[in-house]
Each structure stands twice: as structure tokens, then as C-alpha cells.
Design a protein around this motif. Sequence first.
Motif, PDB file in Angstrom:
ATOM      1  N   ASP A 314       0.809  -1.219   0.000  1.00 39.55           N
ATOM      2  CA  ASP A 314       0.000   0.000   0.000  1.00 39.55           C
ATOM      3  C   ASP A 314       0.847   1.276   0.000  1.00 39.55           C
ATOM      4  O   ASP A 314       0.342   2.358  -0.309  1.00 39.55           O
ATOM      5  CB  ASP A 314      -0.895   0.035   1.243  1.00 39.55           C
ATOM      6  N   CYS A 315       2.104   1.140   0.358  1.00 38.36           N
ATOM      7  CA  CYS A 315       2.927   2.313   0.648  1.00 38.36           C
ATOM      8  C   CYS A 315       3.321   3.108  -0.597  1.00 38.36           C
ATOM      9  O   CYS A 315       3.709   2.537  -1.618  1.00 38.36           O
ATOM     10  CB  CYS A 315       4.186   1.878   1.392  1.00 38.36           C
ATOM     11  N   TRP A 341      10.144  -4.030  10.763  1.00 39.41           N
ATOM     12  CA  TRP A 341      10.933  -2.982  11.413  1.00 39.41           C
ATOM     13  C   TRP A 341      10.584  -1.581  10.895  1.00 39.41           C
ATOM     14  O   TRP A 341      11.316  -0.647  11.122  1.00 39.41           O
ATOM     15  CB  TRP A 341      12.428  -3.263  11.233  1.00 39.41           C
ATOM     16  N   CYS A 342       9.467  -1.481  10.223  1.00 43.47           N
ATOM     17  CA  CYS A 342       9.042  -0.174   9.702  1.00 43.47           C
ATOM     18  C   CYS A 342       7.796   0.294  10.437  1.00 43.47           C
ATOM     19  O   CYS A 342       6.778  -0.404  10.473  1.00 43.47           O
ATOM     20  CB  CYS A 342       8.758  -0.269   8.205  1.00 43.47           C
ATOM     21  N   ASP A 343       7.862   1.500  11.012  1.00 47.41           N
ATOM     22  CA  ASP A 343       6.743   2.087  11.748  1.00 47.41           C
ATOM     23  C   ASP A 343       5.871   2.983  10.872  1.00 47.41           C
ATOM     24  O   ASP A 343       4.836   3.469  11.313  1.00 47.41           O
ATOM     25  CB  ASP A 343       7.280   2.928  12.917  1.00 47.41           C
ATOM     26  N   TYR A 344       6.317   3.206   9.639  1.00 50.66           N
ATOM     27  CA  TYR A 344       5.615   4.160   8.782  1.00 50.66           C
ATOM     28  C   TYR A 344       4.229   3.642   8.395  1.00 50.66           C
ATOM     29  O   TYR A 344       4.049   2.460   8.115  1.00 50.66           O
ATOM     30  CB  TYR A 344       6.426   4.433   7.514  1.00 50.66           C
ATOM     31  N   ARG A 345       3.265   4.544   8.394  1.00 48.66           N
ATOM     32  CA  ARG A 345       1.904   4.208   7.985  1.00 48.66           C
ATOM     33  C   ARG A 345       1.629   4.838   6.623  1.00 48.66           C
ATOM     34  O   ARG A 345       1.637   6.070   6.486  1.00 48.66           O
ATOM     35  CB  ARG A 345       0.886   4.723   9.018  1.00 48.66           C
ATOM     36  N   PRO A 346       1.402   4.015   5.600  1.00 47.21           N
ATOM     37  CA  PRO A 346       1.179   4.538   4.243  1.00 47.21           C
ATOM     38  C   PRO A 346      -0.008   5.485   4.164  1.00 47.21           C
ATOM     39  O   PRO A 346      -0.988   5.331   4.899  1.00 47.21           O
ATOM     40  CB  PRO A 346       0.915   3.269   3.429  1.00 47.21           C
ATOM     41  N   LYS A 347       0.128   6.455   3.283  1.00 50.24           N
ATOM     42  CA  LYS A 347      -0.984   7.365   2.998  1.00 50.24           C
ATOM     43  C   LYS A 347      -1.718   6.818   1.780  1.00 50.24           C
ATOM     44  O   LYS A 347      -1.195   6.856   0.675  1.00 50.24           O
ATOM     45  CB  LYS A 347      -0.478   8.778   2.734  1.00 50.24           C
ATOM     46  N   LYS A 348      -2.863   6.278   1.976  1.00 50.63           N
ATOM     47  CA  LYS A 348      -3.593   5.628   0.905  1.00 50.63           C
ATOM     48  C   LYS A 348      -3.970   6.610  -0.206  1.00 50.63           C
ATOM     49  O   LYS A 348      -4.163   7.792   0.018  1.00 50.63           O
ATOM     50  CB  LYS A 348      -4.845   4.943   1.453  1.00 50.63           C
ATOM     51  N   ASN A 349      -4.035   6.050  -1.415  1.00 46.97           N
ATOM     52  CA  ASN A 349      -4.408   6.827  -2.607  1.00 46.97           C
ATOM     53  C   ASN A 349      -3.421   7.944  -2.905  1.00 46.97           C
ATOM     54  O   ASN A 349      -3.774   8.992  -3.450  1.00 46.97           O
ATOM     55  CB  ASN A 349      -5.827   7.412  -2.450  1.00 46.97           C
ATOM     56  N   THR A 350      -2.154   7.743  -2.510  1.00 53.57           N
ATOM     57  CA  THR A 350      -1.101   8.713  -2.783  1.00 53.57           C
ATOM     58  C   THR A 350      -0.219   8.195  -3.921  1.00 53.57           C
ATOM     59  O   THR A 350       0.096   7.013  -3.971  1.00 53.57           O
ATOM     60  CB  THR A 350      -0.229   8.950  -1.532  1.00 53.57           C
ATOM     61  N   LYS A 351       0.173   9.074  -4.814  1.00 49.27           N
ATOM     62  CA  LYS A 351       1.011   8.704  -5.941  1.00 49.27           C
ATOM     63  C   LYS A 351       2.340   8.142  -5.449  1.00 49.27           C
ATOM     64  O   LYS A 351       2.912   8.619  -4.484  1.00 49.27           O
ATOM     65  CB  LYS A 351       1.264   9.933  -6.824  1.00 49.27           C
ATOM     66  N   LYS A 352       2.839   7.096  -6.137  1.00 51.16           N
ATOM     67  CA  LYS A 352       4.102   6.476  -5.771  1.00 51.16           C
ATOM     68  C   LYS A 352       5.237   7.493  -5.865  1.00 51.16           C
ATOM     69  O   LYS A 352       5.314   8.282  -6.806  1.00 51.16           O
ATOM     70  CB  LYS A 352       4.414   5.295  -6.696  1.00 51.16           C
ATOM     71  N   ILE A 353       6.122   7.451  -4.877  1.00 50.49           N
ATOM     72  CA  ILE A 353       7.234   8.395  -4.799  1.00 50.49           C
ATOM     73  C   ILE A 353       8.511   7.727  -5.275  1.00 50.49           C
ATOM     74  O   ILE A 353       8.835   6.607  -4.877  1.00 50.49           O
ATOM     75  CB  ILE A 353       7.411   8.901  -3.359  1.00 50.49           C
ATOM     76  N   THR A 354       9.265   8.410  -6.121  1.00 48.96           N
ATOM     77  CA  THR A 354      10.544   7.903  -6.608  1.00 48.96           C
ATOM     78  C   THR A 354      11.609   8.965  -6.403  1.00 48.96           C
ATOM     79  O   THR A 354      11.327  10.074  -5.944  1.00 48.96           O
ATOM     80  CB  THR A 354      10.463   7.544  -8.108  1.00 48.96           C
ATOM     81  N   THR A 355      12.844   8.641  -6.767  1.00 52.94           N
ATOM     82  CA  THR A 355      13.918   9.630  -6.677  1.00 52.94           C
ATOM     83  C   THR A 355      13.768  10.653  -7.795  1.00 52.94           C
ATOM     84  O   THR A 355      13.086  10.425  -8.791  1.00 52.94           O
ATOM     85  CB  THR A 355      15.294   8.954  -6.798  1.00 52.94           C
TER      86      THR A 355
END
Length: 411
Positions: A314-315, A341-355
Motif C-alpha cells: 500500500d505504501c 521494522w518499519c513504523d511508517y503508515r502509508p498514505k492511501k491513494n497517494t502517488k508512488k514516490i521515486t527519486t
Amino acid sequence: MDDYSTKTAPPFLISWNLTKRCNLKCKHCYLDATELTGAEDTSTKEALLMIDKIADFAPSALLIITGGEPLLREDLTTITSYATEQGLVVVLGTNGTLLTLKLAKKLKASGVRGIGISLDSVEPNFHDDFRGLTGAWLDSITGIESTKKAGLDFQIQLTITSKNKGEVAGIIKLAAEKEATAVNIFFLVCTGRGQDVTDITPSEYEEVLKSIVEAEEKYGEQMMVRARCAPHFLRVAKESAPNSSLLKGETSGCIAARGYVRISSKGILTPCPYMPAPIESDLNLNKKSFSEIYLEDETFKKLRSPAYNGKCGDCEYSELCGGCRARSLATNGDLMGEDPWCDYRPKKNTKKITTNKTPISWTPEAVSRLKKTPFFLRAMIKKGLEGYARATGVETITPEIMAKLRKRTGR
């Protein structure tokens, strides 16, 4: 065989556990290495045949020879010399305690380009206890000095636990003072003896990653500072330092089976050191070619075309990070599961982030030079050069830039 696309190109980074023998008893060892006779190790003849297979499929790859402790092998320089002759770029990973000036010079003469030396604290007593040998810290420092005197580049490797997580800044400062070319900060995966010391919490993990991003900004002109086995690194960089040079390259989180592989002491090919390597396996280089395993094994294929489950799926950072596949496999048995080991909570319906992939131009002379490289390596070399250019603010690649990168990386 598939064409050499980005998904099937040969690996550019290969780690080889040449032996399970070790003179230390490190609490975190994923191999559970001990002082053995070496009977379980690949023979010299087998090792040279494996090098032929590596060079046949992945010519010019960076070969990291490690262990256990590789300096315990009497045939080490025979192996490094042969690997160099076959066109591989050879570096060594060692605890440094056995590294004398005479041996460092011998390693350099055999073609070794650089050495990574483990140092887990600026405090000798902590390091000695962690490594299981009184005097190990001083011996490793002596090994660093021997490496420098021999004219070899060196990196310092630090393994993070809850007890030394506050020493990151101190180790990086020490590395800078010793004139290291890089500091690699490793995060444990639950395998081997490391199962008993993987005690850093997800929130502590995040804090350490933030400190590494800050250190890269501070020391980046002098030496490279990187987190290893920590795919979240780039996500943390994106959140805490959006303009970080770390985000200007074409890099991503885990590269297991996507440019990187491990060879066990028995010759078994696995996507990374923390994924199981059963003694009886059809992934053994004594039985199959390198290309056959790398291109056809189902696990390798899955990692090159990942379909993540849980919150990793989902992330919005899945392309930039993707989580640690070895941690997911070790924790819940799911290669594509979410990283525990990841605490991050994905923001749903958000565009995939790349470099950030800003356009990079090439001079005709640089293009001509690139065309002289083997055709199956061009895509990898081009990607690496453009990533380096973005990370250093270079807009046009010239032969001089290519030479500078070769000098820095040994490639």
C-alpha cells in the motif's frame, strides 16, 4: 535467455562468504561463524571455477570477498589474483585484526582495490565485548593503519544495536579522521547469532537513519556515509531532508537479486546474505551456471518483479524503499510481506514516490567511450554514471567525469 533489460542485467555487486571460519565470536554473526577447520569451505579449485562462472555472466562486477574472516584462508591471494585477472573488481571485508602491513601490501599486489574493516564503537571495551576478543579494537585500528600505509582505500563498517546506536556520530567522525572513503552502517537482520541482539526498536531505527542522513550532508564531500540493509533510508531522507543529494541518484532500497547477490561458503547463490542457503540446494554454483540460477530461480524472479503484501504493497514509498525482504521472510515467512521494522503508515491513494531523475546530457566523447564497454554492461554503467552525476550536481557527463567515478569506485 532474456535480453539484458534492467530486470535481467547481470548483478554489479556480488558478496562472497569465502569461509565460515573466524578468529572472533561476534554476537551478531549471521553465519554463526566459529574457528573451524575449514572443511566446510569451498576448495581452491572450486573457488577458481566459480570465479570463471561469475566472470562469464557478470564481467567487471564488484566482488566483495568476506567470511567469516577471509584472511584465515591461506589461498586468499591466489583467489583474489585470479578474480582480478578475470576482470572482476575485488574488495575485501574483514574484521581487520589479522591485517598486517605485509599482508596489506600482498593483497594490493594481488589486485584487491579496497578493504572494509569492522569497527562497532569508539570505545575499545564495548567493541571487544561485542566481537568476543580482548584487544580486537586495537588490532582493528592497527589494521586500518596498515591498509593506509599499503596505499589501499578502506571503509569502516559499523553494526547497529541498541547499545551503540548513540555512537554513530562518533564512529563517522573517527572514520573521517582516519581518512576512510566511506562508512557503512549495517542494520541487523534476524539470522544466525544476530537473532539474539536484534534489539533496536522501529522508532530507534528511524532516529538512527535520520542521523545518517545528516552525516551524509555533513561529510558527503569527504566520504560516503550509507545505511546498509535499511531500505527505509531513502524514505527517511525524503521526509527529513527533501533536497538531500541521496535523492538525486537512481538508487532504491533493497537491491537483492536486482543487481546484488551473495555466494555462500559452499557456493550457493542467494539474493542476499540474510536469506537461507541450505547445504543441499540446486542453487549451487558447483552444479549450475551463474546465469541459470540468477535468471531462472523463482525467488530471484519474484524479487526483480516484486508484488508486495500488507502495508508495503500500500505504501507510496514502495518503489523507493520496498522494505527488507529478508526481514519479512525471517519474521513471517512471506518474502513479499511487510517489513516488521518499519513504523511508517502509508498514505492511501497517494502517488508512488521515486527519486528525482533530472535529465543528464552526454558529450560525444563520453558517448564514444561508453560504446567501448561490453554491450551487456552499458545500461548498468550508464545508470550508475547518471546517478553519480545527479548526486553530485553534474549536468553533463564527460570523459573526465567517467574517470573520476572510476577512481572513486574502482570500477
